[in-house]
Design a protein around this motif. Structure first.
Motif, PDB file in Angstrom:
ATOM      1  N   TYR A 192       8.735  21.766 -14.154  1.00 20.03           N
ATOM      2  CA  TYR A 192       9.582  21.059 -13.329  1.00 20.03           C
ATOM      3  C   TYR A 192       9.180  21.515 -11.695  1.00 20.03           C
ATOM      4  CZ  TYR A 192      13.314  20.575 -17.001  1.00 20.03           C
ATOM      5  OH  TYR A 192      13.920  20.275 -17.937  1.00 20.03           O
ATOM      6  N   MET A 193       8.586  22.501 -11.455  1.00 20.13           N
ATOM      7  CA  MET A 193       8.065  23.053 -10.225  1.00 20.13           C
ATOM      8  C   MET A 193       6.817  22.114  -9.921  1.00 20.13           C
ATOM      9  SD  MET A 193       8.469  27.029 -10.361  1.00 20.13           S
ATOM     10  CE  MET A 193       8.137  27.549  -8.862  1.00 20.13           C
ATOM     11  N   VAL A 194       6.101  21.988 -11.003  1.00 20.35           N
ATOM     12  CA  VAL A 194       4.675  21.193 -10.919  1.00 20.35           C
ATOM     13  C   VAL A 194       5.131  19.716 -10.731  1.00 20.35           C
ATOM     14  CG1 VAL A 194       2.834  20.249 -12.125  1.00 20.35           C
ATOM     15  CG2 VAL A 194       3.324  22.602 -12.213  1.00 20.35           C
ATOM     16  N   GLY A 195       6.128  19.533 -11.520  1.00 20.28           N
ATOM     17  CA  GLY A 195       6.668  18.031 -11.185  1.00 20.28           C
ATOM     18  C   GLY A 195       7.227  17.741  -9.742  1.00 20.28           C
ATOM     19  N   ALA A 196       7.778  18.651  -9.184  1.00 27.12           N
ATOM     20  CA  ALA A 196       8.220  18.880  -7.854  1.00 27.12           C
ATOM     21  C   ALA A 196       7.250  18.402  -6.891  1.00 27.12           C
ATOM     22  CB  ALA A 196       9.202  20.043  -7.425  1.00 27.12           C
ATOM     23  N   SER A 197       5.993  19.118  -7.219  1.00 29.15           N
ATOM     24  CA  SER A 197       4.644  19.357  -6.312  1.00 29.15           C
ATOM     25  C   SER A 197       4.248  17.650  -6.249  1.00 29.15           C
ATOM     26  CB  SER A 197       3.640  19.958  -6.932  1.00 29.15           C
ATOM     27  OG  SER A 197       3.007  19.647  -7.990  1.00 29.15           O
ATOM     28  N   PHE A 198       4.360  16.893  -7.239  1.00 30.99           N
ATOM     29  CA  PHE A 198       4.152  15.571  -7.360  1.00 30.99           C
ATOM     30  C   PHE A 198       5.009  14.548  -6.658  1.00 30.99           C
ATOM     31  CE2 PHE A 198       1.268  16.894 -10.936  1.00 30.99           C
ATOM     32  CZ  PHE A 198       0.285  16.552 -10.304  1.00 30.99           C
ATOM     33  N   LEU A 199       6.430  15.019  -6.741  1.00 28.02           N
ATOM     34  CA  LEU A 199       7.204  14.326  -6.043  1.00 28.02           C
ATOM     35  C   LEU A 199       7.375  14.281  -4.405  1.00 28.02           C
ATOM     36  CD1 LEU A 199       9.962  12.532  -5.912  1.00 28.02           C
ATOM     37  CD2 LEU A 199      11.150  15.103  -6.118  1.00 28.02           C
ATOM     38  N   LEU A 200       6.986  15.599  -4.212  1.00 27.65           N
ATOM     39  CA  LEU A 200       6.762  15.938  -2.493  1.00 27.65           C
ATOM     40  C   LEU A 200       5.635  15.189  -2.031  1.00 27.65           C
ATOM     41  CD1 LEU A 200       7.153  17.560   0.089  1.00 27.65           C
ATOM     42  CD2 LEU A 200       5.525  19.567  -1.246  1.00 27.65           C
ATOM     43  N   SER A 201       4.401  15.054  -3.052  1.00 31.00           N
ATOM     44  CA  SER A 201       3.225  14.219  -2.691  1.00 31.00           C
ATOM     45  C   SER A 201       3.683  12.835  -2.433  1.00 31.00           C
ATOM     46  CB  SER A 201       2.105  14.517  -3.703  1.00 31.00           C
ATOM     47  OG  SER A 201       0.877  13.663  -3.347  1.00 31.00           O
ATOM     48  N   LEU A 242       0.957  -1.121  -0.143  1.00 29.14           N
ATOM     49  CA  LEU A 242      -0.036   0.016   0.011  1.00 29.14           C
ATOM     50  C   LEU A 242       0.851   1.190   0.105  1.00 29.14           C
ATOM     51  CD1 LEU A 242      -3.058   1.182   0.255  1.00 29.14           C
ATOM     52  CD2 LEU A 242      -2.707   1.252   2.537  1.00 29.14           C
ATOM     53  N   ALA A 243       2.056   1.250   0.948  1.00 26.22           N
ATOM     54  CA  ALA A 243       2.880   2.378   0.630  1.00 26.22           C
ATOM     55  C   ALA A 243       3.399   2.626  -0.492  1.00 26.22           C
ATOM     56  CB  ALA A 243       4.072   2.253   1.987  1.00 26.22           C
ATOM     57  N   TYR A 244       3.969   1.673  -1.229  1.00 30.38           N
ATOM     58  CA  TYR A 244       4.461   1.791  -2.600  1.00 30.38           C
ATOM     59  C   TYR A 244       3.514   2.137  -3.584  1.00 30.38           C
ATOM     60  CZ  TYR A 244       8.686  -0.719  -0.696  1.00 30.38           C
ATOM     61  OH  TYR A 244       9.566  -0.971   0.391  1.00 30.38           O
ATOM     62  N   LYS A 245       2.123   1.541  -3.387  1.00 32.08           N
ATOM     63  CA  LYS A 245       1.363   2.253  -4.136  1.00 32.08           C
ATOM     64  C   LYS A 245       0.742   3.798  -4.088  1.00 32.08           C
ATOM     65  CE  LYS A 245      -2.683   2.411  -3.667  1.00 32.08           C
ATOM     66  NZ  LYS A 245      -3.772   3.640  -3.501  1.00 32.08           N
ATOM     67  N   GLU A 246       0.846   4.051  -2.812  1.00 31.38           N
ATOM     68  CA  GLU A 246       0.569   5.455  -2.565  1.00 31.38           C
ATOM     69  C   GLU A 246       1.497   6.350  -3.077  1.00 31.38           C
ATOM     70  OE1 GLU A 246      -2.247   6.753  -1.062  1.00 31.38           O
ATOM     71  OE2 GLU A 246      -3.035   5.024  -1.049  1.00 31.38           O
ATOM     72  N   ALA A 247       2.711   5.928  -2.999  1.00 33.94           N
ATOM     73  CA  ALA A 247       3.927   6.847  -3.591  1.00 33.94           C
ATOM     74  C   ALA A 247       4.040   6.720  -5.192  1.00 33.94           C
ATOM     75  CB  ALA A 247       5.133   6.296  -2.892  1.00 33.94           C
ATOM     76  N   ALA A 248       3.696   5.592  -5.789  1.00 33.03           N
ATOM     77  CA  ALA A 248       3.874   5.302  -7.149  1.00 33.03           C
ATOM     78  C   ALA A 248       2.854   6.364  -7.884  1.00 33.03           C
ATOM     79  CB  ALA A 248       3.583   3.862  -7.385  1.00 33.03           C
ATOM     80  N   VAL A 249       1.801   6.628  -7.431  1.00 28.57           N
ATOM     81  CA  VAL A 249       0.588   7.080  -8.319  1.00 28.57           C
ATOM     82  C   VAL A 249       1.211   8.718  -8.548  1.00 28.57           C
ATOM     83  CG1 VAL A 249      -1.695   8.077  -8.255  1.00 28.57           C
ATOM     84  CG2 VAL A 249      -1.264   5.751  -7.618  1.00 28.57           C
ATOM     85  N   PRO A 250       1.376   9.700  -7.287  1.00 28.89           N
ATOM     86  CA  PRO A 250       2.003  10.907  -7.840  1.00 28.89           C
ATOM     87  C   PRO A 250       3.329  10.964  -8.547  1.00 28.89           C
ATOM     88  CG  PRO A 250       1.897  10.400  -5.095  1.00 28.89           C
ATOM     89  CD  PRO A 250       1.345   9.332  -5.940  1.00 28.89           C
ATOM     90  N   LEU A 251       3.991   9.848  -8.125  1.00 28.65           N
ATOM     91  CA  LEU A 251       5.097   9.811  -8.855  1.00 28.65           C
ATOM     92  C   LEU A 251       5.124   9.503 -10.337  1.00 28.65           C
ATOM     93  CD1 LEU A 251       8.225  10.121  -8.185  1.00 28.65           C
ATOM     94  CD2 LEU A 251       8.626   7.595  -7.915  1.00 28.65           C
ATOM     95  N   LEU A 252       4.265   8.812 -10.720  1.00 31.78           N
ATOM     96  CA  LEU A 252       3.778   8.647 -12.192  1.00 31.78           C
ATOM     97  C   LEU A 252       3.255   9.637 -12.985  1.00 31.78           C
ATOM     98  CD1 LEU A 252       3.555   6.655 -14.350  1.00 31.78           C
ATOM     99  CD2 LEU A 252       1.255   5.684 -13.643  1.00 31.78           C
ATOM    100  N   ILE A 253       2.507  10.425 -12.105  1.00 33.02           N
ATOM    101  CA  ILE A 253       1.914  11.697 -12.591  1.00 33.02           C
ATOM    102  C   ILE A 253       3.064  12.830 -12.662  1.00 33.02           C
ATOM    103  CG2 ILE A 253       0.142  13.514 -12.188  1.00 33.02           C
ATOM    104  CD1 ILE A 253      -1.470  11.480 -10.850  1.00 33.02           C
ATOM    105  N   GLY A 254       3.792  13.078 -11.840  1.00 30.96           N
ATOM    106  CA  GLY A 254       5.061  13.910 -11.857  1.00 30.96           C
ATOM    107  C   GLY A 254       6.041  13.628 -13.160  1.00 30.96           C
ATOM    108  N   ALA A 255       6.244  12.445 -13.145  1.00 35.14           N
ATOM    109  CA  ALA A 255       7.203  12.087 -14.345  1.00 35.14           C
ATOM    110  C   ALA A 255       6.529  12.314 -15.569  1.00 35.14           C
ATOM    111  CB  ALA A 255       7.498  10.398 -14.010  1.00 35.14           C
ATOM    112  N   ALA A 256       5.188  12.072 -15.739  1.00 33.78           N
ATOM    113  CA  ALA A 256       4.520  12.172 -16.928  1.00 33.78           C
ATOM    114  C   ALA A 256       4.561  13.696 -17.192  1.00 33.78           C
ATOM    115  CB  ALA A 256       2.982  11.743 -17.180  1.00 33.78           C
ATOM    116  N   VAL A 257       4.441  14.650 -16.356  1.00 26.25           N
ATOM    117  CA  VAL A 257       4.383  15.999 -16.644  1.00 26.25           C
ATOM    118  C   VAL A 257       5.757  16.275 -17.226  1.00 26.25           C
ATOM    119  CG1 VAL A 257       4.396  18.348 -15.437  1.00 26.25           C
ATOM    120  CG2 VAL A 257       2.458  16.613 -14.676  1.00 26.25           C
TER     121      VAL A 257
END
Length: 232
Positions: free
Chosen positions: A147-156, A84-99
């Motif tokens: 990059y700033m928007v991507g950083a917001s998803f990395l923080l998430s 669950l922890a990896y899934k919760e981190a993977a979702v915003p990380l995937l969005i940030g990477a796509a951005v």
């Protein structure tokens, strides 16, 4: 077309599931598995409703639905809790990477999100940029904003992982797991969404400030007539 009410979305996707998981998923009420599935049904129904209403499927909406589905799989199949922890981190990380990756494509997501004709007077802005020969400088501003928007998803992603590891310890498929998931859902908005949103707002303010600087237009002059009409 009238947009969905953000308050309703928060109530249906966060508040109601959190209450069901924490208060009504024990054996004296709905039961562990039924309570879990009913709680998940609310954000799924809300997501599908918004997709049908707006008649389009965005990348973030798809990722959100996949996230909810994965949470359901972890709970129903009683998979290891750490998933669950990896899934919760993977979702915003995937969005940030796509951005960020979208910068390498003809359709950068930053333009779709902020620099579009629904929000800004793109034709006027591009005319001024061409006249002043500032196109390259403007593209650099868009890259920095991306990059700033991507950083917001990395923080998430980081906050998601930490919060999940702190809160969720019980095996999936148990009453305690449901209660912990309810607590995680309730805290996800103030603890995760707000800091990430602040970073995204900073990115947006940077974008607008730099655009006013290179074009000479005021904030109001940057906005499209369509956006102004909606704001009235």
């Amino acid at each position: 077309m009238k947009k969905s009410n953000p308050l309703v979305s928060i109530i249906v996707s966060i508040v109601i599931p959190a209450i069901i998981l924490s208060k009504f998923s024990d054996e004296s009420h709905l039961g562990v598995l039924p309570g879990f599935l009913i709680a998940l049904a609310f954000p799924i129904a809300q997501s599908l409703y918004e997709l049908i209403k707006e008649k389009k499927i965005g990348f973030i909406a798809i990722v959100g639905l996949v996230s909810i589905f994965c949470t359901g799989i972890i709970g129903v199949l009683e998979l290891p809790t750490e998933w669950l922890a990896y899934k919760e981190a993977a979702v915003p990380l995937l969005i940030g990477a796509a951005v960020v990756i979208s910068l390498k494509t003809p359709y950068p997501l930053i333009k779709k999100l902020f620099y579009n004709k629904e929000l800004m007077d793109v034709d006027k802005i591009e005319g001024i940029l061409k006249e002043k020969a500032c196109e390259d400088k403007f593209e650099k501003i868009l890259r920095n904003s991306t990059y700033m928007v991507g950083a917001s998803f990395l923080l998430s992603a980081i906050l998601n992982f930490i919060l999940t590891k702190i809160i969720v310890h019980s095996p999936a498929g148990t009453e305690a797991f449901n209660q912990e998931l309810g607590k995680l859902t309730a805290l996800s908005y103030p603890v995760i969404a707000l800091p990430s949103t602040i970073v995204m707002i900073i990115a947006l303010l940077y974008l607008f400030k730099q655009m006013t600087k290179i074009t000479g237009l005021t904030f109001d002059e940057l906005m499209s007539e369509k956006f102004k009409d909606k704001s009235k």
